[in-house]
Design a protein around this motif. Structure first.
Motif, PDB file in Angstrom:
ATOM      1  N   GLN A 135       0.797  -1.225   0.000  1.00  0.00           N
ATOM      2  CA  GLN A 135       0.000   0.000   0.000  1.00  0.00           C
ATOM      3  C   GLN A 135       0.831   1.277   0.000  1.00  0.00           C
ATOM      4  OE1 GLN A 135      -2.598  -2.024   3.237  1.00  0.00           O
ATOM      5  NE2 GLN A 135      -3.915  -0.514   2.312  1.00  0.00           N
ATOM      6  N   VAL A 136       2.105   1.171   0.376  1.00  0.00           N
ATOM      7  CA  VAL A 136       2.902   2.387   0.525  1.00  0.00           C
ATOM      8  C   VAL A 136       4.185   2.402  -0.317  1.00  0.00           C
ATOM      9  CG1 VAL A 136       4.354   1.738   2.504  1.00  0.00           C
ATOM     10  CG2 VAL A 136       3.538   4.084   2.328  1.00  0.00           C
ATOM     11  N   GLU A 137       4.752   1.239  -0.583  1.00  0.00           N
ATOM     12  CA  GLU A 137       6.102   1.201  -1.148  1.00  0.00           C
ATOM     13  C   GLU A 137       6.205   1.617  -2.611  1.00  0.00           C
ATOM     14  OE1 GLU A 137       7.773  -2.707  -0.636  1.00  0.00           O
ATOM     15  OE2 GLU A 137       8.015  -2.443   1.526  1.00  0.00           O
ATOM     16  N   GLY A 138       5.271   1.169  -3.439  1.00  0.00           N
ATOM     17  CA  GLY A 138       5.459   1.339  -4.880  1.00  0.00           C
ATOM     18  C   GLY A 138       6.661   0.514  -5.321  1.00  0.00           C
ATOM     19  N   ALA A 139       7.380   1.007  -6.361  1.00  0.00           N
ATOM     20  CA  ALA A 139       8.555   0.296  -6.878  1.00  0.00           C
ATOM     21  C   ALA A 139       8.256  -1.200  -7.038  1.00  0.00           C
ATOM     22  CB  ALA A 139       9.765   0.508  -5.957  1.00  0.00           C
ATOM     23  N   ALA A 140       7.065  -1.466  -7.551  1.00  0.00           N
ATOM     24  CA  ALA A 140       6.573  -2.839  -7.586  1.00  0.00           C
ATOM     25  C   ALA A 140       7.416  -3.741  -8.481  1.00  0.00           C
ATOM     26  CB  ALA A 140       5.114  -2.856  -8.039  1.00  0.00           C
ATOM     27  N   ASN A 141       7.996  -3.135  -9.522  1.00  0.00           N
ATOM     28  CA  ASN A 141       8.772  -3.974 -10.443  1.00  0.00           C
ATOM     29  C   ASN A 141      10.259  -3.665 -10.383  1.00  0.00           C
ATOM     30  OD1 ASN A 141       6.303  -5.072 -11.522  1.00  0.00           O
ATOM     31  ND2 ASN A 141       6.023  -3.057 -12.471  1.00  0.00           N
ATOM     32  N   GLU A 142      10.654  -3.027  -9.311  1.00  0.00           N
ATOM     33  CA  GLU A 142      12.055  -2.598  -9.237  1.00  0.00           C
ATOM     34  C   GLU A 142      12.906  -3.538  -8.402  1.00  0.00           C
ATOM     35  OE1 GLU A 142      13.273   1.581  -8.290  1.00  0.00           O
ATOM     36  OE2 GLU A 142      11.255   1.966  -9.077  1.00  0.00           O
ATOM     37  N   ASP A 143      14.181  -3.568  -8.744  1.00  0.00           N
ATOM     38  CA  ASP A 143      15.207  -4.185  -7.896  1.00  0.00           C
ATOM     39  C   ASP A 143      14.869  -5.611  -7.490  1.00  0.00           C
ATOM     40  OD1 ASP A 143      16.586  -1.828  -8.072  1.00  0.00           O
ATOM     41  OD2 ASP A 143      16.079  -1.119  -6.046  1.00  0.00           O
ATOM     42  N   GLY A 144      14.261  -6.342  -8.399  1.00  0.00           N
ATOM     43  CA  GLY A 144      14.111  -7.782  -8.181  1.00  0.00           C
ATOM     44  C   GLY A 144      12.833  -8.229  -7.500  1.00  0.00           C
ATOM     45  N   ARG A 145      11.941  -7.295  -7.136  1.00  0.00           N
ATOM     46  CA  ARG A 145      10.674  -7.718  -6.530  1.00  0.00           C
ATOM     47  C   ARG A 145       9.831  -8.441  -7.577  1.00  0.00           C
ATOM     48  NH1 ARG A 145       5.395  -6.067  -6.165  1.00  0.00           N
ATOM     49  NH2 ARG A 145       4.324  -6.295  -4.178  1.00  0.00           N
ATOM     50  N   THR A 146       9.115  -9.474  -7.155  1.00  0.00           N
ATOM     51  CA  THR A 146       8.180 -10.164  -8.053  1.00  0.00           C
ATOM     52  C   THR A 146       6.750  -9.906  -7.549  1.00  0.00           C
ATOM     53  OG1 THR A 146       8.139 -12.239  -6.808  1.00  0.00           O
ATOM     54  CG2 THR A 146       9.890 -11.996  -8.472  1.00  0.00           C
ATOM     55  N   PRO A 147       5.739 -10.155  -8.388  1.00  0.00           N
ATOM     56  CA  PRO A 147       4.363  -9.809  -7.986  1.00  0.00           C
ATOM     57  C   PRO A 147       3.840 -10.629  -6.814  1.00  0.00           C
ATOM     58  CG  PRO A 147       4.504 -10.191 -10.359  1.00  0.00           C
ATOM     59  CD  PRO A 147       5.806 -10.637  -9.777  1.00  0.00           C
ATOM     60  N   SER A 148       2.972  -9.979  -6.043  1.00  0.00           N
ATOM     61  CA  SER A 148       2.201 -10.676  -5.018  1.00  0.00           C
ATOM     62  C   SER A 148       0.793 -10.877  -5.581  1.00  0.00           C
ATOM     63  CB  SER A 148       2.129  -9.831  -3.746  1.00  0.00           C
ATOM     64  OG  SER A 148       1.244  -8.736  -3.951  1.00  0.00           O
ATOM     65  N   ILE A 149      -0.034 -11.602  -4.839  1.00  0.00           N
ATOM     66  CA  ILE A 149      -1.397 -11.817  -5.324  1.00  0.00           C
ATOM     67  C   ILE A 149      -2.165 -10.495  -5.411  1.00  0.00           C
ATOM     68  CG2 ILE A 149      -1.529 -14.221  -4.579  1.00  0.00           C
ATOM     69  CD1 ILE A 149      -3.131 -13.363  -2.136  1.00  0.00           C
ATOM     70  N   TRP A 150      -1.734  -9.477  -4.668  1.00  0.00           N
ATOM     71  CA  TRP A 150      -2.391  -8.175  -4.774  1.00  0.00           C
ATOM     72  C   TRP A 150      -2.009  -7.431  -6.042  1.00  0.00           C
ATOM     73  CZ3 TRP A 150      -6.273  -5.131  -3.636  1.00  0.00           C
ATOM     74  CH2 TRP A 150      -7.146  -5.573  -2.640  1.00  0.00           C
ATOM     75  N   ASP A 151      -0.756  -7.589  -6.503  1.00  0.00           N
ATOM     76  CA  ASP A 151      -0.363  -6.991  -7.787  1.00  0.00           C
ATOM     77  C   ASP A 151      -1.250  -7.560  -8.890  1.00  0.00           C
ATOM     78  OD1 ASP A 151       2.782  -5.753  -7.529  1.00  0.00           O
ATOM     79  OD2 ASP A 151       2.178  -7.195  -6.004  1.00  0.00           O
ATOM     80  N   THR A 152      -1.408  -8.868  -8.865  1.00  0.00           N
ATOM     81  CA  THR A 152      -2.182  -9.551  -9.900  1.00  0.00           C
ATOM     82  C   THR A 152      -3.634  -9.081  -9.886  1.00  0.00           C
ATOM     83  OG1 THR A 152      -0.760 -11.448  -9.499  1.00  0.00           O
ATOM     84  CG2 THR A 152      -2.756 -11.843 -10.802  1.00  0.00           C
ATOM     85  N   PHE A 153      -4.193  -9.022  -8.692  1.00  0.00           N
ATOM     86  CA  PHE A 153      -5.590  -8.625  -8.501  1.00  0.00           C
ATOM     87  C   PHE A 153      -5.804  -7.183  -8.982  1.00  0.00           C
ATOM     88  CE2 PHE A 153      -8.874  -6.881  -5.529  1.00  0.00           C
ATOM     89  CZ  PHE A 153      -9.924  -7.754  -5.800  1.00  0.00           C
ATOM     90  N   ALA A 154      -4.916  -6.289  -8.584  1.00  0.00           N
ATOM     91  CA  ALA A 154      -5.071  -4.879  -8.951  1.00  0.00           C
ATOM     92  C   ALA A 154      -4.867  -4.702 -10.449  1.00  0.00           C
ATOM     93  CB  ALA A 154      -4.088  -4.015  -8.162  1.00  0.00           C
ATOM     94  N   HIS A 155      -3.905  -5.408 -11.022  1.00  0.00           N
ATOM     95  CA  HIS A 155      -3.644  -5.275 -12.460  1.00  0.00           C
ATOM     96  C   HIS A 155      -4.759  -5.866 -13.314  1.00  0.00           C
ATOM     97  CE1 HIS A 155       0.164  -3.233 -13.122  1.00  0.00           C
ATOM     98  NE2 HIS A 155       0.410  -3.571 -11.872  1.00  0.00           N
ATOM     99  N   ALA A 156      -5.561  -6.744 -12.725  1.00  0.00           N
ATOM    100  CA  ALA A 156      -6.701  -7.285 -13.473  1.00  0.00           C
ATOM    101  C   ALA A 156      -7.885  -6.312 -13.430  1.00  0.00           C
ATOM    102  CB  ALA A 156      -7.093  -8.645 -12.895  1.00  0.00           C
TER     103      ALA A 156
END
Ligand SMILES: *[C@@H]1O[C@H](CO)[C@@H](O)[C@H](O)[C@H]1NC(C)=O
Ligand SMILES: *[C@@H]1O[C@H](CO)[C@@H](O)[C@H](O)[C@H]1NC(C)=O
Ligand SMILES: *[C@@H]1O[C@H](CO)[C@@H](O)[C@H](O)[C@H]1NC(C)=O
Ligand SMILES: *[C@@H]1O[C@H](CO)[C@@H](O)[C@H](O)[C@H]1NC(C)=O
Ligand SMILES: *[C@@H]1O[C@H](CO)[C@@H](O)[C@H](O)[C@H]1NC(C)=O
Length: 521
Positions: A44-65
């Motif tokens: 909810q606060v960090e952003g940088a979702a695709n930066e520096d090696g982070r991979t998606p969580s189930i919330w990334d998937t849900f929000a992107h859908a």
């Protein structure tokens, strides 16, 4: 904040819900060491979702859908702006900051090697907090399961999660435990089990097709399986911490529970009994195993073989595995007895509880919560009377306002003033003889975290609603933060000023917000 449930029937009621709460108080009226802080969570606060090696969580998937307004791709860009934010926390006067670690940032894909950039980020954040004397309170899992583990074996509905979660926690204790003393394993498992596996409106969107339009899942079994695995995972992590780290690191490990305030809908005995039953389903589902080693009797009776059973060994491991319990509370719901639901063909958690719940969002038009601090007092009293008064932290509590509303968030000031006053009435004060006010109730509550420090990406509402002390200007590429009236109020309170209701409004009169153009008034 997660559970707004505005999709459910609202029912306007006129029951008196005001409590005898402290009207005038200061921080110094609280027991020594009582902590005041604010909360956020990683996605909810960090952003940088695709930066520096982070991979998606189930919330990334849900929000992107497209399931929610916006995504956490940028959020508040806390990943890059942590220094500025920690400075703001220090200026505000927070004793403690509650945040969560993104599992898939620290260990991409959930298992295997640690991501050095993720490690660096959390080390930086923790060190920055400590340099200002702000206590880090860390949640290991705040809804954001690595998508890889969901894909691989179904995440929380598969017992394999216990091993992977324990390995992840081990990394966190080893890397951060020298500086972090308060660990919450999983954030409101009872809420995410219901939202994600019963109603299916939050990730991983599993439910029975008759409940909602999920493509997979089973609302009559999976919520129970999910919480069962969370309890086993929590116990496993607590055992690891106690065996390997607690002697040296001297920290505490807990878990938190979502709790509505509860009142019976009518004066009938049936509704009074139903309210106690709903407490067992909502809170007892977790608290009973954690304190007594098994699910509440009424749950075993109503759910039958669909409720997983603890072996003797598991029961012993779960019992006593929390050094503290967190509670998340926003407002009251009214409980009506509904025995007919036990004859329903498809029995989910709601039907099993044989109750019906009604909301009193009497300010529904503005989406603001009614101010019902009695509900929080009752919940704390319930923990005191039924679960032996364990050490408690209020992990979330706060007011919802439309994001683009005035910086003079008077309703948030009123809300915080009323709820913090009610917490004061609930807690113990050791020098009671000198205490003028009566009725302080001896709850073993040790701290209060308001939700949320900034206007974050809200899990069900995206950027439409806000709970923050600080507004984040999303039209500004720098995402500049602006204090709301509530930030000034909370800061004055944290700095020991006495604030009666009258003074709340004196503060309002003195407040002049920044000018920031746009269409934001
Ligand atoms: C749980 O996951 C494992 C893989 O880790 C798999 O072999 C097993 O079939 C899964 N169990 C269920 C009930 O899905
Ligand atoms: C859900 O689980 C229950 C209990 O095991 C079973 O009776 C029911 O058929 C399942 N429903 C679906 C849709 O699989
Ligand atoms: C509930 O109790 C209150 C006070 O005891 C009473 O005034 C009220 O009429 C009762 N309501 C119902 C629906 O019985
Ligand atoms: C305070 O404690 C007393 C005794 O335990 C209890 O009867 C009462 O309901 C409590 N008050 C609140 C507001 O929880
Ligand atoms: C408001 O401003 C006046 C004059 O500057 C000051 O005396 C007073 O303390 C302020 N009130 C608050 C609540 O800050």
């Amino acid at each position: 904040m997660m559970l707004r449930l505005s999709f459910l029937l609202m029912y306007l009621l006129n029951l008196a819900t005001s409590a005898l709460t402290a009207v005038e108080y200061t921080k110094n009226d609280f027991p020594p060491g009582f902590l005041f802080g604010a909360s956020t969570s990683a996605y909810q606060v960090e952003g940088a979702a695709n930066e520096d090696g982070r991979t998606p969580s189930i919330w990334d998937t849900f929000a992107h859908a497209g399931n929610v307004h916006g995504t956490g791709d940028i959020a508040c860009d806390g990943y890059h702006k942590y220094k500025e934010d920690v400075k703001l926390m220090a200026d505000t006067g927070l004793d403690a900051y509650r945040f969560s670690i993104s599992w898939s940032r620290l260990i991409p894909n959930g298992r295997g090697p640690v991501n050095p950039k993720g490690l660096q980020y959390y080390n930086n954040l923790i060190n920055e907090l400590i340099s200002y004397g702000i206590q880090p309170h860390v949640t290991l899992h705040h809804f954001d399961l690595p998508q890889a583990l969901e894909d691989e074996y179904g995440g929380w509905i598969n017992r394999t999660i216990v091993k992977d979660f324990t390995a992840y926690a081990d990394v966190c204790f080893r890397q951060f435990g020298d500086r972090v003393s308060y660990w919450t394993t999983v954030n409101e498992p009872n809420a995410f089990a219901n939202l994600g596996y019963d109603y299916g409106i939050a990730p991983p969107q599993r439910c029975s097709s008759s409940i909602n339009h999920c493509s997979r899942g089973n609302s009559s079994t999976e919520p129970y399986i999910t919480v069962h695995h969370v309890l086993l995972a929590h116990a496993s992590v607590a055992r690891l911490y106690r065996k390997k780290y607690q002697d040296k690191q001297r920290g505490y490990i807990g878990v938190n529970i979502f709790a509505f305030g509860l009142l019976p809908l009518t004066n009938s005995t049936e509704d009074a009994v139903a309210t106690q039953r709903y407490y067992d389903f909502l809170i007892g589902w977790m608290a009973n195993p954690l304190v007594y080693g098994d699910y509440p009797k009424i749950m075993k009776q109503n759910v039958g073989s669909r409720l997983p059973a603890f072996s003797d060994r598991e029961s012993k491991q779960v019992k006593g595995s929390a050094d503290f319990l967190g509670v998340i509370n926003y407002y009251i719901v009214y409980i009506k007895d509904n025995p007919n639901s036990l004859n329903q063909k498809l029995r989910d958690w709601n039907a099993d509880s044989a109750t019906e719940i009604f909301f009193n969002l009497d300010t529904a038009s503005s989406n603001e919560f009614p101010i019902q601090p009695l509900g929080l007092q009752r919940v704390l009293e319930h923990f005191k009377q039924v679960y032996g008064n364990p050490p408690m932290y209020i992990h979330e509590n706060g007011q919802n306002t439309p994001r683009r509303s005035s910086l003079k968030d008077i309703s948030r000031v009123k809300y915080l003033h009323a709820y913090i006053g009610s917490v004061l009435d609930a807690v113990s004060v050791c020098f009671c003889i000198l205490e003028k006010k009566m009725g302080r109730n001896g709850s073993n509550t040790r701290g209060y975290f308001m939700w949320s420090f900034l206007d974050v990406f809200e899990l069900m509402d995206g950027y439409e609603s806000s709970y923050g002390l600080y507004y984040v200007d999303r039209d500004d590429p720098e995402l500049k933060r602006y204090p709301k009236l509530s930030a000034h109020w909370y800061s004055q309170f944290l700095k020991g000023r006495s604030l009666s209701s009258d003074e709340d409004f004196a503060l309002e009169k003195n407040f002049s917000g920044p000018s920031y153009g746009h269409d934001y008034q």
